[in-house]
Design a protein around this motif. Structure first.
Motif, PDB file in Angstrom:
ATOM      1  N   PRO A 242       0.812  -1.234   0.000  1.00 23.86           N
ATOM      2  CA  PRO A 242       0.000   0.000   0.000  1.00 23.86           C
ATOM      3  C   PRO A 242       0.835   1.270   0.000  1.00 23.86           C
ATOM      4  N   ARG A 243       2.074   1.175   0.490  1.00 21.12           N
ATOM      5  CA  ARG A 243       2.833   2.420   0.535  1.00 21.12           C
ATOM      6  C   ARG A 243       3.478   2.764  -0.791  1.00 21.12           C
ATOM      7  N   VAL A 244       3.373   1.857  -1.713  1.00 20.58           N
ATOM      8  CA  VAL A 244       4.218   2.006  -2.890  1.00 20.58           C
ATOM      9  C   VAL A 244       3.365   2.206  -4.119  1.00 20.58           C
ATOM     10  N   ASP A 245       3.857   3.056  -4.955  1.00 26.79           N
ATOM     11  CA  ASP A 245       3.128   3.289  -6.172  1.00 26.79           C
ATOM     12  C   ASP A 245       3.799   2.536  -7.316  1.00 26.79           C
ATOM     13  N   PHE A 246       3.092   1.600  -7.819  1.00 28.63           N
ATOM     14  CA  PHE A 246       3.681   0.823  -8.894  1.00 28.63           C
ATOM     15  C   PHE A 246       3.368   1.382 -10.260  1.00 28.63           C
TER      16      PHE A 246
ATOM     17  N   PHE B  22      10.624   3.731  -6.274  1.00 29.14           N
ATOM     18  CA  PHE B  22       9.275   4.138  -6.604  1.00 29.14           C
ATOM     19  C   PHE B  22       8.900   5.522  -6.125  1.00 29.14           C
ATOM     20  N   SER B  23       9.388   5.868  -5.021  1.00 28.04           N
ATOM     21  CA  SER B  23       9.144   7.260  -4.636  1.00 28.04           C
ATOM     22  C   SER B  23      10.072   8.127  -5.464  1.00 28.04           C
TER      23      SER B  23
END
Lengths: 326, 162
Positions: free
Chosen positions: A256-260, A310-311
């Protein structure tokens, strides 16, 4: 005598040839019937029925490859019983031989032989090796070439049996899967009938593959005995599957913390991570395999760098580190 | 990786192929569930696990391997939106049951292990023992590759988080 009566009872007609044509006879019989003199119907029919039946049965039960024996059998029977027919002996013989061959081929389980082939081989005396119904000691003495169709892969196995097998066996056993034919030699002191050869070939195949698996699984080459090796292999597969499950759980926790969202990543950081070494290799590799068709190669390359990235705007140390891990 | 046996082909693509497919599937997953489901975590775990297997099957050779085909078909049965699997006419592979009369000589040790393997390896039900072992070898290679990729990913994310 009994046959005529039974025959008459079945057909309901005794005597005239034409009545018999209404029955469902094969073409050969009809041909033979038509050419027979009508007054010989009764007696000659028994002879006709007896001879082909016995001959067919002999051929059906006959597992010996050399048709010389079959030939001699027919040779013995033919002149005596078919004497009234005279010129008809040969066509009937060949026709019945043909049909018997076809029947025998169909009767065999390992039906790799084409019927025409078998007929030809029978007639040419090279011998088609039928599956064993009756084991005859004469079998092993003849030299046979057998073609069995390999079921799943479509390969054809050709085995050579040696004449006088007990004395001439070689010590080496050679199997090659490269060629369409698998040549299996008999080892010293081992049986050379067809089934044993097939079993041995199969066992060697399985052992070869088991060796391959042994190399794959770490720690398997030290183990002696197939049972333990197989257990180890199964354990390895299970542990790998469990590892996948563990890692997917961890990924789900992190997720959930990561934007794929790779589109935006690739759009924004399009040229920033072009290195020479790693890119070159991976690019070549990515070029080689067939694509699904819904992504360009460049994306693949850059995704590797973006695994940990990713960030947006993380340090450039990350791609290098990920590169090294990979 | 040089396989000592040229006869049995168990080559497997490099890590980045697997990585590519896996990340692709993850991003697809992400697109489909934009708000991470606040309900059961199991649901997401299962989805990710399935995505992992499907991407592994795709990376490892799509339809050219029996186990990958069986895996993809199994996945396509459950959920037709995520997995795109085109049905292709495939050659019928059947076990020879005509050889059963010599079954007592089939090394029962090997056969029972083959039974267990068949339960583990996808698509194992229709294969002969020798073919099964080939597929197992390839499957093991692909699984270990997939595990390495996922491990890298998790480590990288973890590192990035901290």
């Amino acid at each position: 005598m009994d046959l005529t009566q039974g025959f008459g009872a079945r057909s309901g007609v005794v005597g005239p040839v034409t009545g018999l044509e209404s029955l469902n006879f094969s073409d050969e019989f009809r041909h033979l019937v038509a050419t027979m003199p009508p007054e010989n119907t009764g007696g000659s029919f028994t002879a006709l029925l007896e001879m082909p039946v016995t001959q067919a049965m002999e051929l059906l039960h006959f597992t010996d490859s050399s048709s010389s024996q079959a030939r001699t059998v027919t040779g013995d029977i033919a002149p005596t019983t078919l004497h009234p027919f005279g010129a008809l002996t040969f066509p009937s013989n060949s026709l019945l031989l043909d049909r018997a061959a076809r029947f025998s081929v169909i009767a065999t389980e390992q039906n790799g032989n084409i019927s025409g082939e078998t007929a030809n081989s029978l007639q040419s005396n090279s011998g088609a090796n039928l599956d064993r119904v009756k084991a005859e000691p004469a079998e092993t003495d003849s030299m046979v070439e057998n073609q069995n169709q390999n079921y799943s892969s479509g390969k054809r196995k050709e085995r050579e049996k040696k004449v006088k097998s007990s004395t001439k066996k070689t010590k080496s056993s050679v199997e090659s899967d490269k060629l369409p034919y698998v040549h299996v030699r008999a080892r010293r002191g081992q049986a050379t009938d067809n089934h044993s050869l097939a079993e041995r070939a199969r066992r060697e195949k399985i052992n070869a593959r088991m060796k391959l698996l042994q190399e794959l699984v770490p720690g398997c080459d030290k183990i002696q005995g197939t049972a333990l090796v197989l257990d180890e292999i199964i354990n390895h597969v299970q542990s790998l599957q469990r590892q996948v499950e563990m890692l997917s759980m961890r990924l789900a926790a992190v997720n959930p913390r990561v934007d794929f969202n790779l589109d935006s990543i690739l759009a924004s950081e399009n040229g920033s991570l072009m290195d020479g070494s790693f890119n070159g290799e991976s690019y070549h590799q990515l070029q080689q395999w067939p694509f699904d068709g819904y992504h360009q190669p460049e994306w693949g390359r850059e995704e590797d760098h973006h695994q940990a990235n990713f960030s947006m705007g993380s340090a450039t140390l990350h791609p290098n580190q990920v590169k090294m891990e990979l | 990786m040089a396989s000592a046996d040229k006869l049995i082909n168990t080559d497997v693509p490099e890590k980045d192929v697997f990585a590519f497919h896996f990340l692709q599937s993850l991003s697809n997953l992400r697109k489909q569930n934009p708000f991470d489901t606040p309900d059961q975590k199991n649901y997401r775990v299962r989805k990710i696990k399935k995505a992992a297997y499907v991407s592994m099957a795709r990376a490892a050779g799509g339809s050219s391997r029996l186990w990958s085909r069986a895996l993809l078909r199994r996945a396509a049965k459950d959920d037709n939106k995520i997995v795109r699997f085109s049905r292709r006419k495939r050659k019928v592979t059947w076990k020879i049951s005509s050889k059963r009369r010599r079954s007592n000589q089939r090394a029962p040790v090997v056969e029972e292990a083959a039974e267990r393997l068949r339960n583990l390896v996808p698509g194992g039900g229709g294969m002969e023992t020798s073919k099964l072992m080939e597929e197992t070898a390839h499957y093991i290679k692909c699984l270990s590759m997939q595990v390495k990729v996922m491990q890298c990913l998790v480590d990288g994310l973890h590192y990035n988080k901290n």
